[in-house]
Design a protein around this motif. Structure first.
Motif, PDB file in Angstrom:
ATOM      1  N   ARG A  68       0.819  -1.210   0.000  1.00 18.63           N
ATOM      2  CA  ARG A  68       0.000   0.000   0.000  1.00 18.63           C
ATOM      3  C   ARG A  68       0.858   1.267   0.000  1.00 18.63           C
ATOM      4  N   SER A  69       2.123   1.143   0.284  1.00 13.71           N
ATOM      5  CA  SER A  69       2.975   2.321   0.417  1.00 13.71           C
ATOM      6  C   SER A  69       3.486   2.818  -0.933  1.00 13.71           C
ATOM      7  N   TYR A  70       3.855   4.080  -0.952  1.00 13.07           N
ATOM      8  CA  TYR A  70       4.508   4.690  -2.104  1.00 13.07           C
ATOM      9  C   TYR A  70       5.171   5.980  -1.645  1.00 13.07           C
ATOM     10  N   MET A  71       6.067   6.482  -2.469  1.00 13.76           N
ATOM     11  CA  MET A  71       6.720   7.748  -2.172  1.00 13.76           C
ATOM     12  C   MET A  71       6.736   8.576  -3.446  1.00 13.76           C
ATOM     13  N   VAL A  72       6.430   9.843  -3.317  1.00 10.32           N
ATOM     14  CA  VAL A  72       6.431  10.765  -4.444  1.00 10.32           C
ATOM     15  C   VAL A  72       7.412  11.885  -4.125  1.00 10.32           C
ATOM     16  N   LEU A  73       8.277  12.177  -5.071  1.00 15.01           N
ATOM     17  CA  LEU A  73       9.230  13.273  -4.924  1.00 15.01           C
ATOM     18  C   LEU A  73       9.085  14.217  -6.105  1.00 15.01           C
ATOM     19  N   SER A  74       9.241  15.479  -5.842  1.00 13.15           N
ATOM     20  CA  SER A  74       9.281  16.431  -6.950  1.00 13.15           C
ATOM     21  C   SER A  74      10.745  16.672  -7.302  1.00 13.15           C
ATOM     22  N   THR A  75      10.974  17.091  -8.526  1.00 12.32           N
ATOM     23  CA  THR A  75      12.352  17.246  -8.987  1.00 12.32           C
ATOM     24  C   THR A  75      12.948  18.594  -8.639  1.00 12.32           C
ATOM     25  N   GLY A  76      12.117  19.562  -8.306  1.00 12.55           N
ATOM     26  CA  GLY A  76      12.638  20.872  -7.927  1.00 12.55           C
ATOM     27  C   GLY A  76      13.484  21.476  -9.020  1.00 12.55           C
ATOM     28  N   GLY A  77      14.688  21.935  -8.672  1.00 12.15           N
ATOM     29  CA  GLY A  77      15.560  22.581  -9.636  1.00 12.15           C
ATOM     30  C   GLY A  77      16.477  21.636 -10.388  1.00 12.15           C
ATOM     31  N   THR A  78      16.401  20.356 -10.098  1.00 10.97           N
ATOM     32  CA  THR A  78      17.248  19.368 -10.769  1.00 10.97           C
ATOM     33  C   THR A  78      16.802  19.183 -12.209  1.00 10.97           C
ATOM     34  N   THR A  79      17.743  18.993 -13.091  1.00 12.85           N
ATOM     35  CA  THR A  79      17.398  18.796 -14.501  1.00 12.85           C
ATOM     36  C   THR A  79      16.784  17.420 -14.708  1.00 12.85           C
ATOM     37  N   ILE A  80      15.967  17.324 -15.719  1.00 11.07           N
ATOM     38  CA  ILE A  80      15.329  16.051 -16.051  1.00 11.07           C
ATOM     39  C   ILE A  80      16.370  14.999 -16.420  1.00 11.07           C
ATOM     40  N   GLU A  81      17.465  15.422 -17.033  1.00  6.34           N
ATOM     41  CA  GLU A  81      18.529  14.493 -17.402  1.00  6.34           C
ATOM     42  C   GLU A  81      19.153  13.857 -16.159  1.00  6.34           C
ATOM     43  N   THR A  82      19.328  14.635 -15.093  1.00  4.74           N
ATOM     44  CA  THR A  82      19.896  14.114 -13.849  1.00  4.74           C
ATOM     45  C   THR A  82      18.967  13.071 -13.234  1.00  4.74           C
ATOM     46  N   ILE A  83      17.678  13.343 -13.236  1.00  7.14           N
ATOM     47  CA  ILE A  83      16.710  12.400 -12.684  1.00  7.14           C
ATOM     48  C   ILE A  83      16.667  11.121 -13.517  1.00  7.14           C
ATOM     49  N   LYS A  84      16.650  11.260 -14.842  1.00  7.89           N
ATOM     50  CA  LYS A  84      16.658  10.082 -15.722  1.00  7.89           C
ATOM     51  C   LYS A  84      17.894   9.239 -15.477  1.00  7.89           C
ATOM     52  N   LYS A  85      19.036   9.871 -15.354  1.00 10.17           N
ATOM     53  CA  LYS A  85      20.280   9.144 -15.118  1.00 10.17           C
ATOM     54  C   LYS A  85      20.224   8.388 -13.795  1.00 10.17           C
ATOM     55  N   TYR A  86      19.699   9.034 -12.768  1.00 11.08           N
ATOM     56  CA  TYR A  86      19.567   8.385 -11.460  1.00 11.08           C
ATOM     57  C   TYR A  86      18.693   7.138 -11.563  1.00 11.08           C
ATOM     58  N   ILE A  87      17.551   7.254 -12.227  1.00  8.62           N
ATOM     59  CA  ILE A  87      16.643   6.112 -12.366  1.00  8.62           C
ATOM     60  C   ILE A  87      17.275   5.004 -13.186  1.00  8.62           C
ATOM     61  N   GLU A  88      17.918   5.349 -14.281  1.00 12.83           N
ATOM     62  CA  GLU A  88      18.552   4.348 -15.148  1.00 12.83           C
ATOM     63  C   GLU A  88      19.654   3.586 -14.435  1.00 12.83           C
ATOM     64  N   GLU A  89      20.319   4.216 -13.493  1.00 10.34           N
ATOM     65  CA  GLU A  89      21.441   3.589 -12.798  1.00 10.34           C
ATOM     66  C   GLU A  89      21.024   2.777 -11.571  1.00 10.34           C
ATOM     67  N   GLN A  90      19.754   2.737 -11.283  1.00 13.71           N
ATOM     68  CA  GLN A  90      19.289   1.957 -10.132  1.00 13.71           C
ATOM     69  C   GLN A  90      19.310   0.490 -10.444  1.00 13.71           C
TER      70      GLN A  90
END
Length: 77
Positions: A55-77
């Motif tokens: 039932r749990s989940y977590m939502v984060l906003s990206t704030g000032g981080t670039t979309i490329e940085t977030i994509k890279k983080y997810i891809e490297e998980q």
């Protein structure tokens, strides 16, 4: 989208009017039904309860981080 053994990371864009709790609940419901139907035989030995996701989940906003940085983080998980 990427993940680990016990969780997934999903990057999506949503306008402020979207109710994220309802969106996540719908996503979990639909994917659970699909996965259980598509892989019923393989999963039967692991999942004996009537639900797939927790039932749990977590939502984060990206704030000032670039979309490329977030994509890279997810891809490297």
């Amino acid at each position: 989208m990427n993940g680990e053994a016990d969780h997934v990371h999903i990057l999506f864009d949503a306008p402020p009017q979207i109710n994220l709790a309802n969106t996540i609940n719908s996503y979990k419901t639909v994917t659970s039904r699909y996965i259980r139907k598509e892989f019923a035989k393989e999963l039967s030995q692991y999942f004996w309860k009537p639900y797939f996701w927790s039932r749990s989940y977590m939502v984060l906003s990206t704030g000032g981080t670039t979309i490329e940085t977030i994509k890279k983080y997810i891809e490297e998980q």
